[in-house]
Design a protein around this motif. Structure first.
Motif, short mmCIF file in Angstrom:
data_model
loop_
_atom_site.label_atom_id
_atom_site.label_comp_id
_atom_site.label_asym_id
_atom_site.label_seq_id
_atom_site.Cartn_x
_atom_site.Cartn_y
_atom_site.Cartn_z
N UNK A 129 5.14 -18.73 3.33
CA UNK A 129 4.25 -18.10 4.29
C UNK A 129 3.18 -17.33 3.54
N UNK A 130 2.01 -17.26 4.12
CA UNK A 130 0.88 -16.60 3.46
C UNK A 130 0.82 -15.13 3.87
N UNK A 131 0.15 -14.36 3.07
CA UNK A 131 -0.03 -12.96 3.37
C UNK A 131 0.20 -12.08 2.17
N UNK A 132 0.34 -10.79 2.41
CA UNK A 132 0.56 -9.79 1.37
C UNK A 132 1.91 -9.15 1.58
N UNK A 146 3.24 -6.98 -1.34
CA UNK A 146 3.34 -5.87 -2.29
C UNK A 146 3.11 -4.54 -1.56
N UNK A 147 4.12 -3.66 -1.62
CA UNK A 147 4.07 -2.43 -0.84
C UNK A 147 2.84 -1.59 -1.07
N UNK A 148 2.46 -1.40 -2.34
CA UNK A 148 1.29 -0.57 -2.65
C UNK A 148 0.02 -1.13 -2.05
N UNK A 149 -0.06 -2.45 -1.89
CA UNK A 149 -1.23 -3.06 -1.28
C UNK A 149 -1.17 -2.99 0.24
N UNK A 150 0.02 -3.22 0.78
CA UNK A 150 0.17 -3.24 2.24
C UNK A 150 -0.25 -1.91 2.86
N UNK A 151 0.18 -0.80 2.26
CA UNK A 151 -0.11 0.50 2.88
C UNK A 151 -1.59 0.86 2.78
N UNK A 152 -2.34 0.20 1.87
CA UNK A 152 -3.75 0.54 1.68
C UNK A 152 -4.70 -0.48 2.30
N UNK A 153 -4.18 -1.63 2.69
CA UNK A 153 -5.02 -2.72 3.20
C UNK A 153 -5.28 -2.51 4.69
N UNK A 154 -6.49 -2.09 5.04
CA UNK A 154 -6.83 -1.83 6.43
C UNK A 154 -7.20 -3.07 7.22
N UNK A 155 -7.16 -4.23 6.57
CA UNK A 155 -7.46 -5.47 7.30
C UNK A 155 -6.23 -6.06 7.97
N UNK A 156 -5.04 -5.60 7.58
CA UNK A 156 -3.81 -6.17 8.13
C UNK A 156 -3.71 -5.90 9.63
N UNK A 192 8.28 -7.68 3.64
CA UNK A 192 7.74 -8.54 4.70
C UNK A 192 6.34 -8.99 4.27
N UNK A 193 5.95 -10.14 4.76
CA UNK A 193 4.61 -10.65 4.53
C UNK A 193 3.76 -10.33 5.75
N UNK A 194 2.53 -9.88 5.49
CA UNK A 194 1.61 -9.57 6.58
C UNK A 194 0.20 -10.02 6.21
N UNK A 195 -0.59 -10.35 7.22
CA UNK A 195 -1.99 -10.66 6.99
C UNK A 195 -2.81 -10.09 8.15
N UNK A 196 -4.02 -10.56 8.32
CA UNK A 196 -4.89 -10.00 9.35
C UNK A 196 -4.37 -10.26 10.76
N UNK A 197 -3.45 -11.24 10.91
CA UNK A 197 -2.90 -11.53 12.23
C UNK A 197 -1.66 -10.69 12.55
N UNK A 198 -1.03 -10.12 11.54
CA UNK A 198 0.17 -9.33 11.76
C UNK A 198 1.30 -9.75 10.85
#
Length: 353
Positions: free
Chosen positions: A114-117, A119-129, A219-225
């Protein structure tokens, strides 16, 4: 790091037979980052013939050179992933597992990539998710956790998962007592935490399948959730509040102290999604107990990871560096258990809602 040609050839032949195909070709493969306990490989394969004819982006998951206590085998993890998939949890589709040691020299399983992000440090800072709405992401993760908790001893039986000897909290705490007692040097902060927890054991508990590592980073997340809940190697029967507390524990907020739901949002959003899907009442005092337990358990796991490095079984420096996190984990646990610290009440839960 790559699989050698002989391993690739054996894997191709094995998958062709497993998939009922004329031929399978591994077109690309790469070891993925992360996976402190297991190895994960990205595979791009081309299947010729059979029901899976076509191109597939997969993840091959297998064991590292050493592990930590209570980590499931790959075949056991595959069974848990399959149960979650069948229960409607957003997980990578499980496709195949093998105990044929002649292929890679160890057990492995395959799941759809599955695609997405993650990495915890990136997830909490990525406002596009989640389209920029992290509260929506926190609520969705609450719903996914509730779906996991629909798996109970009444609905499923796993021959590798024994039920707790008594209630989950004292059972889990006794397990940590054993690990701490086995450490050959004093651990006063951990001893304090265990005593605090033992004096405040929850009176009643429900038993469900708990992920037991449900947190930002798994968990993996992207701009869709939410795209997929990962890493099931610690799952077991426990109280649902264990997963709620683990997700909200300070040690998994990646510096976002003001966002208690995994460093991404509010408790209100996370709890709202969980309650809407499960219909369960959340006891804030139980969540607090399990948050304290989370720091104690993470401290023990950190010590186990350091031992993997110091033993020489794993040369990954990241495992050794985990030991440097122990003081911050201990400080957080001591702050939560300081004399006079009041546990949250039912009124606090209503306020969070």
């Amino acid at each position: 790091m790559y699989l050698d040609d002989a391993e690739i050839s054996r894997l191709e032949r094995h998958l062709a037979e497993a998939f009922g195909a004329q031929q399978v070709r591994v077109q690309a493969h790469e070891k993925l980052s992360g996976g402190a306990i297991q190895e994960n490989w990205a595979l791009d394969i081309q299947v010729s013939g059979g029901p899976r004819n076509g191109s597939h982006a997969l993840v091959l998951r297998t064991d590292s050179a050493s592990g930590v206590a209570v980590s499931h085998s790959r075949l056991e993890e595959f069974a848990l992933l399959k149960a979650a998939w069948d229960a409607g949890v957003c997980v990578p589709e499980p496709l195949h597992h093998s105990r044929d040691q002649s292929v890679l020299g160890k057990d492995f399983c395959l799941m759809r990539r599955v695609e997405g992000t993650a990495v915890g440090q990136k997830v909490v800072k990525d406002d596009s998710l989640a389209g920029g709405d992290k509260e929506r992401l926190a609520e969705a993760l609450g719903r996914e956790l509730a779906r996991i908790h629909t798996i109970t001893p009444a609905t499923h039986s796993f021959d590798f998962l024994g039920l707790p000897e008594d209630a989950p909290a004292p059972h889990q705490l006794r397990t940590l007592y054993g690990y701490v007692d086995a450490i050959d040097r004093p651990q006063p902060a951990l001893e304090w935490g265990m005593r605090w927890l033992n004096l405040r054991l929850p009176e009643t508990e429900e038993v469900v399948l708990a992920h037991r590592d449900y947190r930002t980073g798994n968990y993996m997340a992207d701009e869709t959730g939410v795209r997929g809940i990962l890493d099931w190697e610690f799952a077991g029967w426990s109280d649902p509040h264990e997963d709620l507390g683990w997700f909200c524990a300070m040690c998994w907020r990646f510096g976002m102290r003001d966002k208690p739901a995994g460093g991404i949002g509010s408790r209100a959003a996370f709890y709202r999604g969980y309650r809407a899907e499960s219909g369960r009442r959340i006891d804030p005092a139980k969540v607090y107990w399990w948050e304290v337990f989370a720091h104690l358990r993470w401290a023990v796991i950190a010590l186990q990871q350091v031992e993997r490095y110091l033993s020489g079984e794993e040369a990954t420096l990241d495992l050794g560096l985990i030991g440097l996190r122990l003081p911050e984990i201990e400080i957080e646990m001591l702050d939560m258990t300081a004399p006079g610290q009041q546990l949250p009440s039912a009124q606090d839960a209503e306020a969070a809602a």
